[in-house]
Write an enzyme that holds these catalytic residues in place. Structure first.
Site, PDB file in Angstrom:
ATOM      1  N   GLY A  80       0.778  -1.222   0.000  1.00  0.00           N
ATOM      2  CA  GLY A  80       0.000   0.000   0.000  1.00  0.00           C
ATOM      3  C   GLY A  80       0.811   1.272   0.000  1.00  0.00           C
ATOM      4  N   ASP A  81       2.129   1.164  -0.245  1.00  0.00           N
ATOM      5  CA  ASP A  81       2.954   2.369  -0.230  1.00  0.00           C
ATOM      6  C   ASP A  81       3.956   2.291  -1.384  1.00  0.00           C
ATOM      7  OD1 ASP A  81       4.223   4.825   0.828  1.00  0.00           O
ATOM      8  OD2 ASP A  81       3.140   4.314   2.656  1.00  0.00           O
ATOM      9  N   ASP A  82       5.049   3.032  -1.297  1.00  0.00           N
ATOM     10  CA  ASP A  82       5.987   3.078  -2.410  1.00  0.00           C
ATOM     11  C   ASP A  82       6.549   1.688  -2.716  1.00  0.00           C
ATOM     12  OD1 ASP A  82       5.707   5.870  -2.529  1.00  0.00           O
ATOM     13  OD2 ASP A  82       7.304   6.157  -1.066  1.00  0.00           O
TER      14      ASP A  82
END
Length: 433
Positions: free
Chosen positions: A226-228
């Site tokens: 859910g992030d980089d």
């Protein structure tokens, strides 16, 4: 625009030759998991003590329970992971014992350093961070919660390879790469999804973050998070990313940097090519803090200092190439597939804060991008550069993306302080936050 395919081809060949250069091993250590299910770390450290120089360390086809932090250094070693290393679910223990990595308030549970090391899993070896307990904790609702640890940190690791490993449910960032150089990271699979139905993908579970490191090659990665997917932070130079697939991520992040007042930081010579993005917020984007330090308590009770506030850093971002991208159902809310911001998390009440950065961004190219985009209106790019040092050499060519909603071709580019754009025309002005 400087291109470096021959340089990276040479570097990749040199890194791949490390494995063939490793001699046959006479000292081999097989790590045992205690029969009573207790902490395997004492056995791991004993194996490293005996075979951590000119040796081979083998993790067998079993599950190893990891309940203690490790800080290790190996030399001329092969580490063969055939089973699973699984971290304990004792949140309080890790918050009290995790090891600082020397950046923001970040910490880790394993600092893995060395020279001429081959850490490999043959597509089977797995690191399981037991992240579900972290995702369900209140801790997960605060960005960069103090001492919420990375699953592993490759710190002071040189002339080495990490290949064929799986990482599952990392506690926070999956891996940080710090003060390292000449690394090949190949055939890595990361899945940091929340197992609860409908909860999606937790934040702060980046695939990899690079800091103070040079000559890193990422090839054949698959990241679900859910992030980089991969983030290049302070003093990341000569980075090559190729043949990767990213699901539900924020894409490739260049930054953030310039968070520490008066510190000089750079990102330079980054190439990413042949990348596929599914259901991600962005493809590749750049972010720096503003030139005026400011507090922002929105993401945690930390006051006007890093990790969730700051600014005033010095330096530059230069010579980035993003090419041969395929995007599917990309974009979310205000995000465009490509973007630059130079007032990341800035305090909006400070006049002209988004024009205050002195960090020069130059020679950035997006080229040969195709696919589908959602929720972005007609905007493909949003480039908010600083009025103090407008961006130069911003280039976009051969971009063919269509709207998921109606199939229309998208072609809008919002710009602020972009000097002489190449290959595209600015169709509007960016918002200042």
């Amino acid at each position: 625009m400087l291109t470096r395919p021959s340089t990276f081809a040479f570097a990749l060949a040199a890194l791949q030759s490390l494995v063939t250069a490793l001699p046959p091993r006479s000292n081999v250590c097989n790590v045992e998991q205690p029969e009573d299910g207790s902490d395997a770390v004492p056995n791991i450290l004993a194996a490293i003590d005996e075979c951590g120089t000119d040796g081979q360390i083998i993790f067998g086809k079993t599950t190893y329970n990891i309940s203690s932090v490790m800080n290790t250094y190996l030399s001329n070693v092969e580490v063969d992971v055939q089973g699973t290393l699984q971290w304990s679910t004792n949140i309080d223990h890790w918050l009290n014992t995790s090891l600082p990595v020397g950046y923001q308030n970040q910490s880790t549970v394993w600092i893995f350093g060395g020279d001429n090391v081959w850490l490999h899993g043959g597509g089977i070896g797995t690191f399981n961070g037991s992240g579900q307990v972290w995702y369900e904790s209140i801790i997960a609702f605060f960005d960069n919660y103090p001492r919420r640890p990375h699953q592993i940190t490759f710190g002071n690791l040189t002339n080495s390879q990490v290949t064929g490993l799986n990482f599952y449910q990392s506690q926070m960032w999956t891996m940080s790469i710090i003060n390292s150089s000449n690394l090949l990271l190949d055939s890595i699979t990361i899945n940091n999804s929340d197992s609860r139905p409908g909860h999606g993908y937790p934040q702060n579970t980046d695939g990899a973050d690079t800091l103070f490191s040079n000559n890193l090659t990422f090839t054949n990665w698959t990241v679900t998070s859910g992030d980089d997917a991969i983030s290049c932070k302070a003093n990341s130079t000569n980075i090559h990313i190729e043949n990767c697939t990213f699901h539900y991520t924020n894409g490739l992040a260049m930054g953030s940097i310039a968070q520490y007042n008066n510190n000089f930081e750079i990102i330079e010579n980054v190439t990413a090519r042949n990348i596929t993005f599914y259901d991600s917020t962005q493809a590749a984007y750049l972010k720096t803090w503003a030139g005026i330090p400011s507090g922002n308590n929105t993401y945690g009770p930390y006051g006007p200092y890093p990790p969730n506030a700051g600014g005033g850093g010095l330096g530059y971002i230069k010579n980035l190439t993003f090419t041969d991208f395929t995007v599917s159902n990309i974009g979310q809310g205000k995000f465009a597939p490509f973007s630059i911001t130079q007032c990341y998390f800035a305090n909006e009440s400070i006049p002209n804060i988004c024009d205050s950065s002195t960090m020069q961004i130059s020679d950035v190219r997006w080229e040969n991008v195709k696919g589908t985009v959602k929720n972005t209106g007609k905007d493909v790019g949003s480039f908010q550069c600083s009025g103090e040092v407008p961006c130069t050499g911003i280039e976009v060519r051969d971009v063919q993306v269509t709207s998921v909603e109606d199939g229309s071709v998208l072609g809008g580019y919002l710009c602020s302080n972009v000097s002489s754009p190449v290959g595209f025309e600015c169709t509007g002005v960016t918002s200042q936050t």
